[in-house]
Scaffold this motif. Structure first.
Motif, mmCIF file in Angstrom:
data_model
loop_
_atom_site.group_PDB
_atom_site.id
_atom_site.type_symbol
_atom_site.label_atom_id
_atom_site.label_comp_id
_atom_site.label_asym_id
_atom_site.label_seq_id
_atom_site.Cartn_x
_atom_site.Cartn_y
_atom_site.Cartn_z
ATOM 1 N N ALA A 137 -0.091 5.079 3.339
ATOM 2 C CA ALA A 137 -0.620 4.413 2.145
ATOM 3 C C ALA A 137 -0.815 5.435 1.025
ATOM 4 O O ALA A 137 -1.135 6.599 1.282
ATOM 5 N N TYR A 138 -0.602 4.990 -0.230
ATOM 6 C CA TYR A 138 -0.811 5.877 -1.372
ATOM 7 C C TYR A 138 -2.255 6.379 -1.383
ATOM 8 O O TYR A 138 -2.491 7.569 -1.600
ATOM 9 N N VAL A 139 -3.217 5.471 -1.188
ATOM 10 C CA VAL A 139 -4.631 5.851 -1.164
ATOM 11 C C VAL A 139 -5.354 5.066 -0.072
ATOM 12 O O VAL A 139 -4.908 4.000 0.343
ATOM 13 N N GLN A 198 0.807 -1.216 0.000
ATOM 14 C CA GLN A 198 0.000 0.000 0.000
ATOM 15 C C GLN A 198 0.841 1.268 0.000
ATOM 16 O O GLN A 198 0.321 2.350 -0.239
ATOM 17 N N SER A 199 2.159 1.149 0.272
ATOM 18 C CA SER A 199 3.028 2.324 0.282
ATOM 19 C C SER A 199 4.429 1.927 -0.182
ATOM 20 O O SER A 199 4.743 0.743 -0.291
ATOM 21 N N SER A 200 5.269 2.937 -0.406
ATOM 22 C CA SER A 200 6.618 2.681 -0.908
ATOM 23 C C SER A 200 7.551 2.102 0.160
ATOM 24 O O SER A 200 8.556 1.504 -0.171
ATOM 25 N N GLU A 257 4.782 0.401 -9.902
ATOM 26 C CA GLU A 257 3.750 1.328 -9.439
ATOM 27 C C GLU A 257 2.493 1.114 -10.277
ATOM 28 O O GLU A 257 2.552 1.082 -11.504
ATOM 29 N N ILE A 258 1.362 0.966 -9.611
ATOM 30 C CA ILE A 258 0.083 0.767 -10.278
ATOM 31 C C ILE A 258 -0.680 2.088 -10.218
ATOM 32 O O ILE A 258 -0.859 2.657 -9.146
ATOM 33 N N GLU A 259 -1.128 2.558 -11.388
ATOM 34 C CA GLU A 259 -1.863 3.819 -11.461
ATOM 35 C C GLU A 259 -3.358 3.550 -11.541
ATOM 36 O O GLU A 259 -3.791 2.487 -12.000
ATOM 37 N N ALA A 260 -4.155 4.531 -11.135
ATOM 38 C CA ALA A 260 -5.605 4.380 -11.080
ATOM 39 C C ALA A 260 -6.234 4.185 -12.456
ATOM 40 O O ALA A 260 -7.176 3.419 -12.610
ATOM 41 N N GLU A 261 -5.753 4.885 -13.467
ATOM 42 C CA GLU A 261 -6.273 4.833 -14.831
ATOM 43 C C GLU A 261 -7.716 5.317 -14.959
ATOM 44 O O GLU A 261 -8.364 5.105 -15.970
ATOM 45 N N VAL A 318 -1.658 4.195 -6.947
ATOM 46 C CA VAL A 318 -2.529 3.696 -5.884
ATOM 47 C C VAL A 318 -1.857 2.632 -5.024
ATOM 48 O O VAL A 318 -2.267 2.402 -3.891
ATOM 49 N N CYS A 319 -0.833 1.950 -5.581
ATOM 50 C CA CYS A 319 -0.131 0.916 -4.828
ATOM 51 C C CYS A 319 1.098 0.467 -5.608
ATOM 52 O O CYS A 319 1.359 0.964 -6.708
ATOM 53 N N ILE A 320 1.813 -0.496 -5.030
ATOM 54 C CA ILE A 320 2.955 -1.128 -5.694
ATOM 55 C C ILE A 320 2.693 -2.627 -5.702
ATOM 56 O O ILE A 320 2.220 -3.185 -4.713
#
Length: 166
Positions: free
Chosen positions: A109-111, A101-103, A134-138, A123-125
């Motif tokens: 947490a990112y979100v 959930q965070s780096s 890194e996973i983006e919301a899109e 939003v997460c890794i």
């Protein structure tokens, strides 16, 4: 040396790809994986195989039971139920790996539930084979549910978040 779970992940990735052979060497340790072709799977394939008939009994076909579309989906005890008709977007894992959930464990947490996200918001890794992706919301919207826990193993295509689009 690689952990057993990491080796399993490598095997899954190789099985899903066109790679026939994989070799990994690190600090004196070596792992070598090779796919078996259909001809290699049987050590001495029969020259004239005989087909034996098999009697198969079929169970009577049962009609499918339909569930109502408006059944509520439980988010958390403190949150109101989300209706399945709210058209929520699922952010899914693009790979097999470990969800973070965070780096780092010390960072927030990112979100979280209620966070506003844009298309390029991280939003997460997902960590796969020592690579942190890194996973983006899109999508632009609000996070309404986090579906996995920090450190949990996730599969390809597994939903990670539910987002209410804007």
């Amino acid at each position: 040396m690689l952990k057993v779970q990491e080796i399993r992940e490598i095997i899954k990735l190789i099985n899903q790809s066109d790679i026939e052979e994989f070799v990994y060497e690190h600090e004196g340790s070596k792992i070598e994986l090779k796919k078996r072709s259909a001809a290699q799977a049987l050590p001495n394939p029969p020259v004239n195989p005989q087909v034996q008939p098999v009697l198969v009994q079929q169970a009577p076909i049962q009609p499918a039971v339909e569930t109502p579309v408006s059944a509520p989906v439980k988010v958390e005890d403190s949150q109101p139920a989300i209706e399945a008709t709210d058209h929520l977007y699922k952010i899914t894992s693009p790979m097999v790996g470990t969800y973070y959930q965070s780096s780092s464990p010390d960072n927030p947490a990112y979100v979280e539930v209620g966070s506003e996200v844009k298309q390029d918001t991280v939003v997460c890794i997902v960590e796969a084979m020592k690579l942190f992706n890194e996973i983006e919301a899109e999508i632009e919207g609000e996070i309404v549910e986090v579906l996995v826990k920090n450190g949990q193993l996730v599969e390809y295509g597994q939903p990670l978040f539910l987002v209410k689009p804007r």
